[in-house]
Enzyme design. Structure first.
Site, PDB file in Angstrom:
ATOM      1  N   LEU A   4       8.648   4.255 -14.195  1.00  0.00           N
ATOM      2  CA  LEU A   4       7.701   4.558 -15.278  1.00  0.00           C
ATOM      3  C   LEU A   4       7.647   6.037 -15.679  1.00  0.00           C
ATOM      4  O   LEU A   4       7.811   6.366 -16.855  1.00  0.00           O
ATOM      5  CB  LEU A   4       6.305   4.063 -14.863  1.00  0.00           C
ATOM      6  CG  LEU A   4       5.196   4.299 -15.889  1.00  0.00           C
ATOM      7  CD1 LEU A   4       5.469   3.513 -17.168  1.00  0.00           C
ATOM      8  CD2 LEU A   4       3.833   3.904 -15.313  1.00  0.00           C
ATOM      9  N   SER A   7       9.781   2.123   2.278  1.00  0.00           N
ATOM     10  CA  SER A   7       9.153   1.868   0.976  1.00  0.00           C
ATOM     11  C   SER A   7       8.087   0.790   1.090  1.00  0.00           C
ATOM     12  O   SER A   7       8.206  -0.135   1.902  1.00  0.00           O
ATOM     13  CB  SER A   7      10.243   1.395   0.009  1.00  0.00           C
ATOM     14  OG  SER A   7       9.676   0.818  -1.140  1.00  0.00           O
ATOM     15  N   TYR A  38      17.425  -4.032  -2.455  1.00  0.00           N
ATOM     16  CA  TYR A  38      17.035  -2.669  -2.077  1.00  0.00           C
ATOM     17  C   TYR A  38      15.922  -2.732  -1.030  1.00  0.00           C
ATOM     18  O   TYR A  38      15.973  -2.071   0.017  1.00  0.00           O
ATOM     19  CB  TYR A  38      16.583  -1.888  -3.324  1.00  0.00           C
ATOM     20  CG  TYR A  38      15.716  -0.690  -3.018  1.00  0.00           C
ATOM     21  CD1 TYR A  38      16.297   0.498  -2.580  1.00  0.00           C
ATOM     22  CD2 TYR A  38      14.329  -0.749  -3.141  1.00  0.00           C
ATOM     23  CE1 TYR A  38      15.502   1.597  -2.283  1.00  0.00           C
ATOM     24  CE2 TYR A  38      13.535   0.336  -2.854  1.00  0.00           C
ATOM     25  CZ  TYR A  38      14.118   1.505  -2.420  1.00  0.00           C
ATOM     26  OH  TYR A  38      13.331   2.580  -2.119  1.00  0.00           O
ATOM     27  N   LEU A  41      26.091  14.255  -2.943  1.00  0.00           N
ATOM     28  CA  LEU A  41      25.954  14.637  -4.358  1.00  0.00           C
ATOM     29  C   LEU A  41      26.187  13.453  -5.306  1.00  0.00           C
ATOM     30  O   LEU A  41      26.446  13.655  -6.488  1.00  0.00           O
ATOM     31  CB  LEU A  41      26.893  15.801  -4.724  1.00  0.00           C
ATOM     32  CG  LEU A  41      26.690  17.109  -3.939  1.00  0.00           C
ATOM     33  CD1 LEU A  41      27.718  18.162  -4.379  1.00  0.00           C
ATOM     34  CD2 LEU A  41      25.281  17.665  -4.142  1.00  0.00           C
ATOM     35  N   PRO A  89      11.136  -9.038 -14.623  1.00  0.00           N
ATOM     36  CA  PRO A  89      11.310  -9.938 -13.468  1.00  0.00           C
ATOM     37  C   PRO A  89      11.233  -9.172 -12.141  1.00  0.00           C
ATOM     38  O   PRO A  89      11.765  -8.071 -12.032  1.00  0.00           O
ATOM     39  CB  PRO A  89      12.723 -10.513 -13.666  1.00  0.00           C
ATOM     40  CG  PRO A  89      13.051 -10.278 -15.106  1.00  0.00           C
ATOM     41  CD  PRO A  89      12.268  -9.075 -15.550  1.00  0.00           C
ATOM     42  N   LYS A 144      15.674  -1.565   3.185  1.00  0.00           N
ATOM     43  CA  LYS A 144      14.637  -0.739   3.828  1.00  0.00           C
ATOM     44  C   LYS A 144      14.068  -1.481   5.039  1.00  0.00           C
ATOM     45  O   LYS A 144      13.862  -0.920   6.115  1.00  0.00           O
ATOM     46  CB  LYS A 144      13.519  -0.401   2.830  1.00  0.00           C
ATOM     47  CG  LYS A 144      13.963   0.543   1.710  1.00  0.00           C
ATOM     48  CD  LYS A 144      14.282   1.921   2.269  1.00  0.00           C
ATOM     49  CE  LYS A 144      14.774   2.895   1.235  1.00  0.00           C
ATOM     50  NZ  LYS A 144      15.291   4.149   1.780  1.00  0.00           N
TER      51      LYS A 144
HETATM   52  C1  UD1 Z   1       9.925   0.074  -7.648  1.00  0.00           C
HETATM   53  C2  UD1 Z   1      10.172  -0.644  -6.333  1.00  0.00           C
HETATM   54  C3  UD1 Z   1      10.017   0.293  -5.180  1.00  0.00           C
HETATM   55  C4  UD1 Z   1      10.782   1.560  -5.368  1.00  0.00           C
HETATM   56  C5  UD1 Z   1      10.323   2.213  -6.655  1.00  0.00           C
HETATM   57  C6  UD1 Z   1      11.075   3.495  -6.889  1.00  0.00           C
HETATM   58  C7  UD1 Z   1       9.619  -3.018  -6.173  1.00  0.00           C
HETATM   59  C8  UD1 Z   1       8.580  -4.044  -5.874  1.00  0.00           C
HETATM   60  N1  UD1 Z   1       9.241  -1.743  -6.161  1.00  0.00           N
HETATM   61  O1  UD1 Z   1       8.564   0.286  -7.789  1.00  0.00           O
HETATM   62  O2  UD1 Z   1      10.494  -0.334  -4.028  1.00  0.00           O
HETATM   63  O3  UD1 Z   1      10.588   2.416  -4.272  1.00  0.00           O
HETATM   64  O4  UD1 Z   1      10.595   1.325  -7.723  1.00  0.00           O
HETATM   65  O5  UD1 Z   1      10.203   4.406  -7.468  1.00  0.00           O
HETATM   66  O6  UD1 Z   1      10.732  -3.354  -6.413  1.00  0.00           O
HETATM   67  N2  UD1 Z   1       6.806  -0.048 -16.079  1.00  0.00           N
HETATM   68  C9  UD1 Z   1       6.686  -0.251 -17.455  1.00  0.00           C
HETATM   69  N3  UD1 Z   1       7.674   0.240 -18.260  1.00  0.00           N
HETATM   70  C10 UD1 Z   1       8.759   0.914 -17.786  1.00  0.00           C
HETATM   71  C11 UD1 Z   1       8.863   1.130 -16.379  1.00  0.00           C
HETATM   72  C12 UD1 Z   1       7.875   0.615 -15.561  1.00  0.00           C
HETATM   73  O7  UD1 Z   1       5.742  -0.870 -17.924  1.00  0.00           O
HETATM   74  O8  UD1 Z   1       9.624   1.310 -18.579  1.00  0.00           O
HETATM   75  C13 UD1 Z   1       5.742  -0.549 -15.200  1.00  0.00           C
HETATM   76  C14 UD1 Z   1       6.194  -1.572 -14.170  1.00  0.00           C
HETATM   77  O9  UD1 Z   1       6.122  -2.858 -14.701  1.00  0.00           O
HETATM   78  C15 UD1 Z   1       5.204  -1.309 -13.035  1.00  0.00           C
HETATM   79  C16 UD1 Z   1       4.919   0.195 -13.130  1.00  0.00           C
HETATM   80  O10 UD1 Z   1       5.281   0.556 -14.443  1.00  0.00           O
HETATM   81  O11 UD1 Z   1       4.005  -2.001 -13.272  1.00  0.00           O
HETATM   82  C17 UD1 Z   1       5.718   1.027 -12.141  1.00  0.00           C
HETATM   83  O12 UD1 Z   1       7.101   0.682 -12.238  1.00  0.00           O
HETATM   84  P1  UD1 Z   1       8.248   1.530 -11.527  1.00  0.00           P
HETATM   85  O13 UD1 Z   1       8.028   2.976 -11.784  1.00  0.00           O
HETATM   86  O14 UD1 Z   1       9.554   0.950 -11.955  1.00  0.00           O
HETATM   87  O15 UD1 Z   1       8.026   1.310  -9.970  1.00  0.00           O
HETATM   88  P2  UD1 Z   1       7.827  -0.058  -9.137  1.00  0.00           P
HETATM   89  O16 UD1 Z   1       8.473  -1.195  -9.827  1.00  0.00           O
HETATM   90  O17 UD1 Z   1       6.406  -0.169  -8.763  1.00  0.00           O
END
Ligand code: UD1
Length: 339
Positions: A201, A125, A150, A34, A294, A154
């Site tokens: 995202l 992942s 992380y 939890l 980054p 994995k």
């Molecule tokens: C990351 C990890 C992945 C992990 C996943 C969890 C890496 C390479 N990938 O994926 O291992 O399993 O998270 O779901 O470390 N973005 C924005 N604004 C935001 C948030 C995200 O523009 O506020 C963009 C990011 O730049 C990216 C895309 O959305 O291009 C997806 O981002 P995110 O949902 O954080 O997942 P990953 O980074 O792909």
């Protein structure tokens, strides 16, 4: 009826897997501490399926406590998800990540050896593909060069599982490499609930839609992609969960070590997801272009053909489904009457 121990089974992905397993006639035992999930999820799983999983509140790193789940039940298979999952936090607190994510994998496998449990499915992942492979990612590509601790946990867990299977031919293992899981159960009862400010995202978009945040920061629009924003392979969590049921079926007849990508094979940019969310839910999402985050890669998506052909599994749900179900979960669980 076969019995599955599901570690991390009350989390976002785990709860969907629990539902799918129960609906596929498995008896489900959940071990979850939890730390990033809620006990109410257990009732919600029961509400959806009509059956309640057996629940142990346990940190799976604690061998003595975890052992109770094995000694008190006749377990056939383990699906191991329990672990920390924040990429950003893992770069700030690497020891916490290595300790928790590796000791949990070791402890689960150690108990499996002791109780002669034959099947292990591991929640891996796409991050294990690192930063140097061309897209789409295929299972036989070289792995490594992960951009964060992380990802390394994995990768190392995969290696541990492979070695354990090699040393114990009665144990078969499967690594499922998830791409970007989003969406929620169609009932609206279970879904993703990140604690604090979300870094992923879709949860962030939901918080902009609900008014909690003013706008979405789009991290970079100068990538060599279709519109300059990052491209990912978003997969509906219900499709992902179904992949685990297929994985268990496959392991019954196929000993050894196996790897499968669970993705759709389609890449969507940040702006495409934004647009799809607005359209699916009839809401407006404000955004600002900000510098690159980054460690982010420009684009990655799966080649899911191995899972399609060998497991007879395919991600069926669309990006519209993902956006609608993510938002539906927020609406259904909102404590205010704002919407
Ligand atoms: C990351 C990890 C992945 C992990 C996943 C969890 C890496 C390479 N990938 O994926 O291992 O399993 O998270 O779901 O470390 N973005 C924005 N604004 C935001 C948030 C995200 O523009 O506020 C963009 C990011 O730049 C990216 C895309 O959305 O291009 C997806 O981002 P995110 O949902 O954080 O997942 P990953 O980074 O792909």
């Amino acid at each position: 009826m076969k019995t599955v121990l599901l570690t991390g089974g009350l989390g976002f992905i785990g709860s969907h897997i629990a539902v799918n397993l129960i609906e596929s006639d498995y008896k489900v035992i959940i071990a979850d501490d939890l730390s990033n999930s809620k006990i109410e999820t257990l009732d919600k799983i029961e509400k959806i399926t009509g059956k309640s999983p057996i629940f142990y509140q346990v940190d799976v790193c604690e061998r003595k406590l975890l052992e109770k789940t094995f000694s008190e039940n006749r377990i056939d298979s383990v699906v191991h998800l329990a672990g920390y999952k924040s990429v950003a936090e893992s770069t700030q607190e690497p020891i916490k990540y290595y300790r928790n994510n590796l000791i949990s994998t070791l402890t689960v496998l150690e108990e499996m050896q002791k109780y002669k449990i034959a099947q292990f499915v591991f929640s891996s992942s796409a991050t294990v593909y690192g930063s140097e492979n061309p897209v789409p990612y295929k299972e036989d590509m070289k792995i490594g060069n992960c951009t964060n601790p992380y990802g390394h946990t994995k990768l190392i867990s995969e290696e541990i599982a492979r070695d354990v299977a090699k040393a114990n031919p009665y144990i078969s293992v499967m690594m499922l490499r998830y791409f970007n899981p989003v969406g929620a159960h169609s009932s609206g009862l279970i879904g993703e609930e990140p604690q604090g400010e979300p870094s992923n995202l879709m949860p962030y978009i939901c918080k902009v839609a609900s008014g909690e945040y003013e706008y979405l920061s789009v991290f970079g629009n100068d990538y060599p992609t279709k519109d300059g924003t990052g491209v990912r392979d978003y997969i509906h969590v219900e499709d992902l969960a179904e992949g685990h049921v297929k994985a268990l079926e496959y392991l019954k007849n196929n000993p050894g070590s196996h790897i499968f990508n669970l993705g759709t094979g389609q890449g969507y940019s940040v702006l495409e997801i934004l647009e799809a969310f607005e359209k699916a839910n009839n809401v407006k999402i404000s955004y600002r272009i900000e510098p690159r985050r980054p460690g982010d890669l420009s684009e990655f998506y799966a080649d899911p053909s191995k899972a399609n052909e060998v497991l007879d599994w395919r991600a069926e749900r669309t990006v519209e489904d993902m956006c609608r179900d993510s938002w539906n979960y927020v609406l259904t669980n909102s404590k205010t009457d704002k919407f």
